[in-house]
Design a protein around this motif. Structure first.
Motif, short mmCIF file in Angstrom:
data_model
loop_
_atom_site.label_atom_id
_atom_site.label_comp_id
_atom_site.label_asym_id
_atom_site.label_seq_id
_atom_site.Cartn_x
_atom_site.Cartn_y
_atom_site.Cartn_z
N SER A 32 81.20 86.89 58.31
CA SER A 32 81.59 85.56 58.78
C SER A 32 81.65 85.52 60.30
N PRO A 33 80.99 84.54 60.93
CA PRO A 33 81.09 84.44 62.39
C PRO A 33 82.49 84.09 62.85
N ASN A 34 83.32 83.54 61.96
CA ASN A 34 84.71 83.24 62.31
C ASN A 34 85.59 84.48 62.21
N LYS A 35 85.50 85.19 61.09
CA LYS A 35 86.38 86.33 60.83
C LYS A 35 86.01 87.57 61.62
N ALA A 36 84.73 87.72 61.97
CA ALA A 36 84.27 88.96 62.59
C ALA A 36 84.93 89.25 63.93
N PHE A 37 85.41 88.22 64.62
CA PHE A 37 86.08 88.45 65.91
C PHE A 37 87.31 89.34 65.74
N LEU A 38 87.95 89.28 64.57
CA LEU A 38 89.13 90.10 64.31
C LEU A 38 88.86 91.19 63.28
N CYS A 39 88.07 90.88 62.25
CA CYS A 39 87.84 91.85 61.18
C CYS A 39 86.84 92.93 61.58
N GLY A 40 85.95 92.64 62.51
CA GLY A 40 85.02 93.65 62.97
C GLY A 40 85.73 94.72 63.77
N SER A 41 85.09 95.85 63.91
CA SER A 41 85.74 96.95 64.65
C SER A 41 85.90 96.60 66.13
N ARG A 42 84.98 95.83 66.68
CA ARG A 42 84.91 95.48 68.11
C ARG A 42 84.75 96.72 68.99
N LEU A 43 84.24 97.78 68.40
CA LEU A 43 84.01 99.03 69.13
C LEU A 43 82.61 99.11 69.73
N SER A 44 81.71 98.20 69.34
CA SER A 44 80.33 98.34 69.77
C SER A 44 80.14 98.33 71.29
N PRO A 45 80.87 97.49 72.06
CA PRO A 45 80.70 97.60 73.53
C PRO A 45 81.19 98.93 74.07
N HIS A 46 82.23 99.47 73.47
CA HIS A 46 82.77 100.75 73.94
C HIS A 46 81.81 101.90 73.63
N ILE A 47 81.16 101.84 72.49
CA ILE A 47 80.17 102.86 72.16
C ILE A 47 78.94 102.70 73.05
N ALA A 48 78.52 101.47 73.26
CA ALA A 48 77.33 101.22 74.07
C ALA A 48 77.50 101.72 75.50
N TRP A 49 78.69 101.54 76.08
CA TRP A 49 78.91 101.93 77.47
C TRP A 49 79.66 103.25 77.60
N GLY A 50 79.91 103.91 76.47
CA GLY A 50 80.44 105.27 76.51
C GLY A 50 81.90 105.37 76.91
N THR A 51 82.71 104.36 76.63
CA THR A 51 84.15 104.47 76.91
C THR A 51 84.88 105.14 75.76
N VAL A 52 84.18 105.41 74.67
CA VAL A 52 84.70 106.24 73.58
C VAL A 52 83.51 106.95 72.98
N SER A 53 83.71 108.15 72.49
CA SER A 53 82.60 108.91 71.90
C SER A 53 82.55 108.69 70.39
N LEU A 54 81.36 108.82 69.83
CA LEU A 54 81.22 108.73 68.38
C LEU A 54 81.99 109.84 67.69
N ARG A 55 82.01 111.02 68.30
CA ARG A 55 82.74 112.13 67.67
C ARG A 55 84.23 111.82 67.59
N ARG A 56 84.78 111.20 68.63
CA ARG A 56 86.19 110.82 68.59
C ARG A 56 86.44 109.78 67.50
N ILE A 57 85.52 108.83 67.36
CA ILE A 57 85.69 107.81 66.33
C ILE A 57 85.64 108.44 64.94
N PHE A 58 84.66 109.31 64.70
CA PHE A 58 84.57 109.97 63.40
C PHE A 58 85.81 110.82 63.12
N PHE A 59 86.31 111.50 64.15
CA PHE A 59 87.50 112.34 63.99
C PHE A 59 88.70 111.50 63.56
#
Length: 517
Positions: free
Chosen positions: A223-250
């Motif tokens: 849902s374009p309405n719910k995704a603002f809160l229900c989505g992880s919202r981590l994609s910008p942080h992964i894209a720009w490297g402010t968090v690592s994938l390994r840390r997220i998986f851990f």
């Protein structure tokens, strides 16, 4: 030995392999970030991207100063910037992560490598994801990913960085966006609605997602309405490297273990099961992220050419007015226009809507996929070239190894925004009308709102016929076999366990949704 930590898309101290390797090997280490005009003014770049880097850089600078280190911020293209800096501080080594970027950064890295070789400067690059450089075959890729991301713990942030006195360089000021690149500013951007990118924000976002918001992830992200809160919202942080994938998986593994314990104890068993399913869905999308980035890593040409060469012959309509109407949200198709205006203001849109707007542009408007990819890239705060170029071609149905998928804006409206809440928020011309009236707009135009600019159903039939013709031809089938061999997933079983993290699974081959989630 003096070394540079060349900061690229890794604005963090936590779990940073390049930084840790430099600290283990060098006497002095100088963190350096280069504001490269050729990069931040490139055709795929925007204010969303540059602002993300500047906020992440300011946060990193604060973290470095807290452990007694200073950061160099230098406005210069590369390798020219390295040449001037090397004359001032005589560094002998460079440490950075492996970047899978657009063509402009790829060519920049080639030039830097050439200069390092000429100057006898050692440049070491380290992977920070499951993307594998010089991958010969995807057959063993899952094992390599498991070793990198699942079978080892994240590296802790350093508590001290030894460095020489660099105060005389006067290179610690981070310029504001309006002073650095005023030409990138767009009055349509609503900055309070744009996600802030920094290492501290990344950790808070990860915490809130795992502990609270992820419960509604499965079923909410479409849902374009719910995704603002229900989505992880981590994609910008992964894209720009402010968090690592390994840390997220851990952290994800820890959370899944907590939920398993809750199920065994019988406390909120149904709730824990629902939560677990949502987090497993999220886990699958993390794996698919690197699957698509790997395509660009292995085929850098796909920014400019179709991954499947048979589809270079596909015909599109060359009408600049259609592209302008689409990118500005003025096509006369309510949900498409709402999505594009939302992107213009916030830099965010959930994956299903991203797929729909690209798919509709290519099938419904006959816009060439190559013409839309840069204008669209500029609208994503979480712009990741590997995902972007791969997904544009996939949603345009020109890869040749996936089922032809066509999104109906009307069906998506009925399924994902039946009350037209999202549409009315972003297309104010439609606020006076009922959802029923908005849904019938193509056949019963509404005063004050643009007419549908094309007969979408007619155009879709034409494009599907053109694609099907190429797909069924002998050259199309042979090209598809080659694409599948080199770029296709090797995963055949849903939920196959990978590595030592028992609760984390790789996705089924038919699960294609990923980012913006």
């Amino acid at each position: 030995m003096r070394a540079l930590w060349w900061i690229k898309r890794d604005f963090r101290l936590d779990d940073n392999p390049a930084l840790q390797a430099a600290l283990a090997s060098c006497t002095y280490l100088i963190p350096a970030f280069f504001l490269e005009p050729r990069v931040y003014l490139a055709p795929d770049a925007s204010a969303f991207h540059l602002q993300a880097q500047l906020t992440a850089l300011a946060d990193l600078q604060s973290s470095l100063r807290a452990i007694g280190a200073e950061l160099l911020v230098i406005k210069a293209d590369l390798p020219e910037g390295f040449i001037g800096l090397q004359q001032q501080i005589a560094f002998t080594h460079i440490y950075s992560h492996e970047e899978t970027g657009a063509g402009i950064t790829y060519q920049r890295d080639i030039a830097v490598a050439r200069w390092c070789k000429q100057q006898n400067i050692m440049w070491y690059e380290f992977p920070q994801s499951g993307v594998i450089r010089r991958l010969r075959s995807r057959d063993n890729r899952s094992q390599i990913i498991a070793k990198r991301l699942l079978d080892s713990e994240p590296l802790p942030p350093p508590t001290h960085i030894p460095q020489p006195d660099i105060r005389h360089l006067n290179a610690s000021v981070i310029p504001p966006l309006d002073a650095l690149a005023p030409e990138l500013l767009d009055k349509r951007i609503h900055w309070p609605s744009v996600q802030v990118v920094s290492e501290r924000r990344a950790q808070r976002t990860l915490d809130s997602f795992l502990q609270e918001r992820s419960l509604r992830y499965r079923g909410g992200i479409s849902s374009p309405n719910k995704a603002f809160l229900c989505g992880s919202r981590l994609s910008p942080h992964i894209a720009w490297g402010t968090v690592s994938l390994r840390r997220i998986f851990f952290r994800l593994h820890q959370r899944l273990n907590e939920l398993e314990d809750e199920q065994e104890s019988g406390v909120d068993n149904l709730l824990a099961q629902r939560w677990q399913k949502s987090l497993e869905s999220f886990s699958s999308r993390l794996f698919w992220r690197d699957h698509f980035v790997q395509r660009l890593e292995s085929a850098s040409y796909m920014e400019f050419s179709a991954l499947n060469p048979a589809y270079e012959a596909l015909e599109y309509t060359q009408e600049p007015a259609r592209l302008a109407a689409w990118i500005n949200g003025e096509t006369g198709f309510p949900l498409v226009d709402a999505c594009m205006r939302c992107l213009q203001a916030t830099g965010f849109l959930n994956f299903r809507m991203r797929a729909m707007v690209v798919n509709f542009a290519c099938f419904g408007l006959h816009i060439h996929w190559r013409d839309l990819q840069y204008p669209l890239a500029r609208l994503f705060t979480d712009y990741e070239p590997g995902i972007h170029f791969s997904q544009v071609q996939m949603q345009a149905a020109i890869v040749g190894i996936n089922t032809i998928r066509v999104y109906s804006p009307l069906k998506q409206l009925m399924d994902q925004d039946p009350d037209c809440q999202f549409i009315k928020r972003w297309v104010p011309e439609l606020r006076p009308y009922s959802p029923e009236q908005i849904a019938c707009h193509e056949t019963m135009p509404l005063p004050g709102y643009a007419l549908a600019m094309v007969n979408a159903e007619h155009n879709i039939r034409i494009m599907k016929a053109r694609i099907s013709h190429i797909r069924s031809s002998e050259p199309g089938q042979e090209s598809a076999r080659q694409v599948l061999l080199k770029h296709g997933s090797r995963l055949k079983q849903k939920g196959r366990k990978t590595g030592g993290a028992s609760s984390i699974t790789t996705p089924a081959i038919n699960q294609i949704d990923l980012f913006g989630d």
